[in-house]
Design an enzyme around this catalytic site. Structure first.
Site, PDB file in Angstrom:
ATOM      1  N   PRO A 118       0.831  -1.208   0.000  1.00 50.05           N
ATOM      2  CA  PRO A 118       0.000   0.000   0.000  1.00 50.05           C
ATOM      3  C   PRO A 118       0.869   1.263   0.000  1.00 50.05           C
ATOM      4  CG  PRO A 118      -0.603  -1.446   1.837  1.00 50.05           C
ATOM      5  CD  PRO A 118       0.551  -2.085   1.142  1.00 50.05           C
ATOM      6  N   GLY A 120       2.335   4.892   0.727  1.00 48.57           N
ATOM      7  CA  GLY A 120       2.423   5.897   1.793  1.00 48.57           C
ATOM      8  C   GLY A 120       1.922   5.423   3.138  1.00 48.57           C
ATOM      9  N   ALA A 121       1.992   4.119   3.395  1.00 49.25           N
ATOM     10  CA  ALA A 121       1.385   3.587   4.619  1.00 49.25           C
ATOM     11  C   ALA A 121       2.423   3.088   5.611  1.00 49.25           C
ATOM     12  CB  ALA A 121       0.416   2.457   4.251  1.00 49.25           C
ATOM     13  N   GLY A 122       3.679   3.490   5.428  1.00 53.25           N
ATOM     14  CA  GLY A 122       4.717   3.069   6.366  1.00 53.25           C
ATOM     15  C   GLY A 122       5.329   1.732   6.003  1.00 53.25           C
ATOM     16  N   GLY A 124       7.097   1.260   3.123  1.00 56.05           N
ATOM     17  CA  GLY A 124       8.256   1.457   2.253  1.00 56.05           C
ATOM     18  C   GLY A 124       7.974   1.256   0.772  1.00 56.05           C
ATOM     19  N   SER A 126       7.588   3.516  -1.667  1.00 58.81           N
ATOM     20  CA  SER A 126       8.383   4.347  -2.574  1.00 58.81           C
ATOM     21  C   SER A 126       9.825   3.846  -2.643  1.00 58.81           C
ATOM     22  CB  SER A 126       8.328   5.814  -2.165  1.00 58.81           C
ATOM     23  OG  SER A 126       8.772   5.983  -0.847  1.00 58.81           O
ATOM     24  N   ALA A 128      10.761   0.720  -2.302  1.00 60.68           N
ATOM     25  CA  ALA A 128      10.762  -0.523  -3.084  1.00 60.68           C
ATOM     26  C   ALA A 128      10.700  -0.216  -4.586  1.00 60.68           C
ATOM     27  CB  ALA A 128       9.601  -1.418  -2.665  1.00 60.68           C
ATOM     28  N   ASP A 170      14.784   2.727   4.805  1.00 61.37           N
ATOM     29  CA  ASP A 170      13.871   2.084   3.844  1.00 61.37           C
ATOM     30  C   ASP A 170      14.601   1.495   2.644  1.00 61.37           C
ATOM     31  OD1 ASP A 170      11.960   3.271   5.413  1.00 61.37           O
ATOM     32  OD2 ASP A 170      10.722   3.875   3.702  1.00 61.37           O
TER      33      ASP A 170
HETATM   34  O1  PMV Z   1       6.608   5.984   6.883  1.00 60.04           O
HETATM   35  P1  PMV Z   1       7.930   5.616   6.309  1.00 60.04           P
HETATM   36  O2  PMV Z   1       8.054   4.175   5.937  1.00 60.04           O
HETATM   37  O3  PMV Z   1       8.359   6.551   5.205  1.00 60.04           O
HETATM   38  O4  PMV Z   1       9.006   5.797   7.483  1.00 60.04           O
HETATM   39  C1  PMV Z   1       9.339   7.050   8.031  1.00 60.04           C
HETATM   40  C2  PMV Z   1      10.352   6.796   9.092  1.00 60.04           C
HETATM   41  C3  PMV Z   1      10.851   8.036   9.820  1.00 60.04           C
HETATM   42  O5  PMV Z   1      11.788   7.580  10.780  1.00 60.04           O
HETATM   43  C4  PMV Z   1       9.727   8.755  10.531  1.00 60.04           C
HETATM   44  C5  PMV Z   1      11.544   9.022   8.870  1.00 60.04           C
HETATM   45  C6  PMV Z   1      12.803   8.481   8.232  1.00 60.04           C
HETATM   46  O6  PMV Z   1      13.154   8.950   7.127  1.00 60.04           O
HETATM   47  O7  PMV Z   1      13.485   7.637   8.847  1.00 60.04           O
END
Ligand code: PMV
Length: 341
Positions: A118, A120-122, A124, A126, A128, A170
């Site tokens: 998914p 922008g959902a944390g 990774g 973008s 990947a 990431d």
């Molecule tokens: O939400 P993501 O997967 O882009 O992770 C952000 C992680 C942070 O620590 C908040 C920022 C970063 O670049 O490490």
């Protein structure tokens, strides 16, 4: 035609604190982005993506900012997606120029992106796409890059697109696979047992820039917020030991702790907390938000199906799935020479 894929990731520990030099431990999961690249006779980039939780779109452009694609998807999403694709192609061209001394700056590509991560959902997504894109584009031009080189180039691409707000976590994790440890520029793979990862997704996405800025402000304003960030670093160090020992119960306990501190730093949300509690009530070893927060995903550890089932019935949870640790990082799915095979 060349296809490469790269995995998404969850943070077992350490998001946000990693921005201030604390270590973090992200871990690749078996959900991938696949990027297919075919060299064109002209200098255009034609991008097709219909599986990115966006409406499908195809754009053809010359790669310059003046040539806006004419499609019915919000411009910010297009800009974001195009930014990563553009930066990935640029990095691949530079890598090929460096390895072979050949100027390929005006080579165009047809690019197709498919992803089960998914956006922008944390998880990774973008990173990947960027990692797989660099690998595929370089191979299409006849150069095989090492995963470490792809990781470094992908970091540079994200750094440019995110205007300096990217950590190496990431991109390194996606390129190398498995569990990794990132502390500033020091990135390495670490040993990890198979982990019973369950992900819950609320269908939303947080604004990473705003969330990072919010934590930065708290940290400047309150000594105890700065202490909280250091405490996250302590959890990560304990977590590394638990990972090395294969102690899943301890990992879970530390993830719960980490979530509490992220909550204190103001980056959780009602739906993330609800999913975290649903997982804990279902008997998960532990649960926390993953990534920037504000919305998006939680990660839990549970050998049984209880957490996944509970999440599916949790209001606000749109999707719950098991995602095993992926020991493979970036990999070629179809090498140029396999064409027609
Ligand atoms: O939400 P993501 O997967 O882009 O992770 C952000 C992680 C942070 O620590 C908040 C920022 C970063 O670049 O490490």
């Amino acid at each position: 035609m060349t296809t490469s894929s790269a995995p998404g990731k969850v943070y077992l520990f350490g998001e946000h604190a990693v921005v201030y030099g604390e270590p973090a431990v992200p871990c690749a999961i078996e959900r991938r982005a696949r990027v297919t690249v075919e060299r064109r006779d002209d200098e255009l980039l034609r991008v097709h993506a219909d599986d990115l939780s966006l409406d499908g779109f195809t754009v053809e452009y010359s790669g310059t900012s003046e040539s806006k694609p004419d499609v019915a998807v919000s411009e910010s999403l297009i800009d974001a997606a195009m930014g990563y694709v553009d930066a990935a192609v640029e990095q691949a061209r530079e890598a090929v120029a460096e390895e072979r001394g050949e100027d390929v700056s005006d080579v165009g590509f047809d690019i197709t992106i498919e992803s089960d991560i998914p956006l922008g959902a944390g998880l990774g997504s973008s990173a990947a796409v960027t990692v797989a894109g660099i690998d595929a584009a370089a191979r299409e031009l006849g150069v095989e890059l090492s995963p470490a080189t792809v990781a470094d180039r992908a970091f540079r691409a994200e750094y440019d697109v995110q205007e300096g707000e990217a950590s190496r976590a990431d991109t390194f994790c996606s390129a190398m696979g498995g569990a990794v440890r990132v502390e500033g520029d020091d990135c390495r793979r670490i040993e990890a047992p198979d982990l019973p990862i369950v992900v819950g997704f609320d269908g939303g996405a947080g604004d990473t820039g705003a969330l990072v800025a919010g934590v930065r402000k708290l940290r400047e304003e309150y000594g105890f917020a700065a202490d909280t960030i250091e405490a996250v670093g302590d959890i990560v160090r304990e977590g590394e030991q638990a990972l090395a020992d294969g102690n899943v119960a301890e990992l879970g306990r530390l993830m719960d702790f980490n979530h509490g501190l992220l909550e204190a730093l103001g980056v959780s949300s009602r739906s993330l907390d609800r999913m975290v509690w649903a997982a804990r009530d279902a008997g998960a070893e532990g649960a926390k938000l993953t990534g920037a927060g504000g919305g998006g995903c939680v990660v839990a550890l549970d050998e049984t199906d209880e957490t996944r089932t509970a999440l599916r019935f949790t209001p606000g949870c749109e999707e719950a799935f098991r995602a095993e640790l992926d020991r493979d990082g970036v990999r070629v799915e179809q090498a140029p020479s396999e064409e027609g095979a």
